[in-house]
Design a protein around this motif. Structure first.
Motif, PDB file in Angstrom:
ATOM      1  N   GLU A  39       0.830  -1.203   0.000  1.00 52.51           N
ATOM      2  CA  GLU A  39       0.000   0.000   0.000  1.00 52.51           C
ATOM      3  C   GLU A  39       0.863   1.250   0.000  1.00 52.51           C
ATOM      4  O   GLU A  39       1.875   1.312   0.695  1.00 52.51           O
ATOM      5  CB  GLU A  39      -0.901   0.034   1.239  1.00 52.51           C
ATOM      6  N   TRP A  65      -3.471   3.535  -1.599  1.00 53.62           N
ATOM      7  CA  TRP A  65      -3.631   2.821  -2.860  1.00 53.62           C
ATOM      8  C   TRP A  65      -2.955   1.456  -2.738  1.00 53.62           C
ATOM      9  O   TRP A  65      -1.882   1.335  -2.172  1.00 53.62           O
ATOM     10  CB  TRP A  65      -2.980   3.578  -4.017  1.00 53.62           C
ATOM     11  N   THR A  66      -3.573   0.447  -3.299  1.00 54.98           N
ATOM     12  CA  THR A  66      -2.943  -0.869  -3.359  1.00 54.98           C
ATOM     13  C   THR A  66      -2.107  -0.920  -4.623  1.00 54.98           C
ATOM     14  O   THR A  66      -2.582  -0.580  -5.708  1.00 54.98           O
ATOM     15  CB  THR A  66      -4.000  -1.993  -3.379  1.00 54.98           C
ATOM     16  N   ILE A  80       0.135   1.188  -9.837  1.00 51.76           N
ATOM     17  CA  ILE A  80      -0.901   1.770  -8.987  1.00 51.76           C
ATOM     18  C   ILE A  80      -2.016   2.247  -9.900  1.00 51.76           C
ATOM     19  O   ILE A  80      -1.786   3.063 -10.788  1.00 51.76           O
ATOM     20  CB  ILE A  80      -0.371   2.966  -8.160  1.00 51.76           C
ATOM     21  N   ASP A  81      -3.211   1.733  -9.653  1.00 54.74           N
ATOM     22  CA  ASP A  81      -4.398   2.148 -10.395  1.00 54.74           C
ATOM     23  C   ASP A  81      -4.168   2.105 -11.905  1.00 54.74           C
ATOM     24  O   ASP A  81      -4.520   3.031 -12.639  1.00 54.74           O
ATOM     25  CB  ASP A  81      -4.827   3.546  -9.941  1.00 54.74           C
TER      26      ASP A  81
END
Length: 177
Positions: free
Chosen positions: A107, A111-112, A122-123
């Motif tokens: 994390e 955000w994971t 990320i994303d």
């Protein structure tokens, strides 16, 4: 050592099953682990004995052909020891810095992210840590902080993985009563 019944097992399948042999449908064989050759010899003398199996069944059991495979517990123990080692924070930072960690979820700011070697996602956006370092000295410092952040999470993850079998055993013990 593992004894594998490979031929003439059809008429002896119930006897094999009763003696603790396990059937493998992919190889169509029955197998069982024995501690030593002496233990197998004792099993085999009873397995083919008229007194223990009956005349007809002992004839079927005597026709079974066995092959032997040596178990390699030393290698399995070494692999388990390797899995149990939890790196120190410095070792984990070095693993992250050299890109030796892959498929690790962590994390960052809520955000994971997924770390694959030098890249993390990320994303849906991919970032390359060595490329980020080239932007500026401040970016290099931020990359160092990011690597340390990832390393801390990696160490915590490895500690959880090491404790997982013990936790499962305790949960089973609790649920048993």
């Amino acid at each position: 050592m593992k004894a594998i019944a490979v031929k003439n097992t059809f008429n002896a399948k119930e006897s094999l099953k009763n003696q603790g042999f396990v059937y493998d449908p992919s190889t169509k064989t029955w197998s069982k682990d024995f501690a030593s050759q002496a233990e197998f010899d004792e099993f085999y003398s009873n397995f083919t004995s008229v007194c223990y199996s009956g005349r007809r069944q002992s004839k079927f059991n005597a026709a079974v052909v066995f092959e032997f495979v040596e178990n390699e517990p030393e290698k399995q123990e070494e692999e388990e020891k390797k899995e149990e080692t939890v790196p120190t924070l410095e070792e984990a930072v070095e693993l992250v810095h050299t890109g030796k960690i892959s498929d690790f979820k962590f994390e960052v700011n809520g955000w994971t992210a997924l770390l694959n070697g030098f890249e993390y996602v990320i994303d849906g956006r991919t970032y390359n840590i060595p490329e980020l370092r080239k932007i500026s000295p401040e970016a290099d410092n931020e990359a160092n902080r990011l690597e340390e952040h990832i390393a801390k999470q990696y160490v915590a993850y490895m500690e959880r993985q090491k404790a997982a079998p013990y936790v499962k055993a305790v949960e089973q013990l609790i649920n048993k009563y």
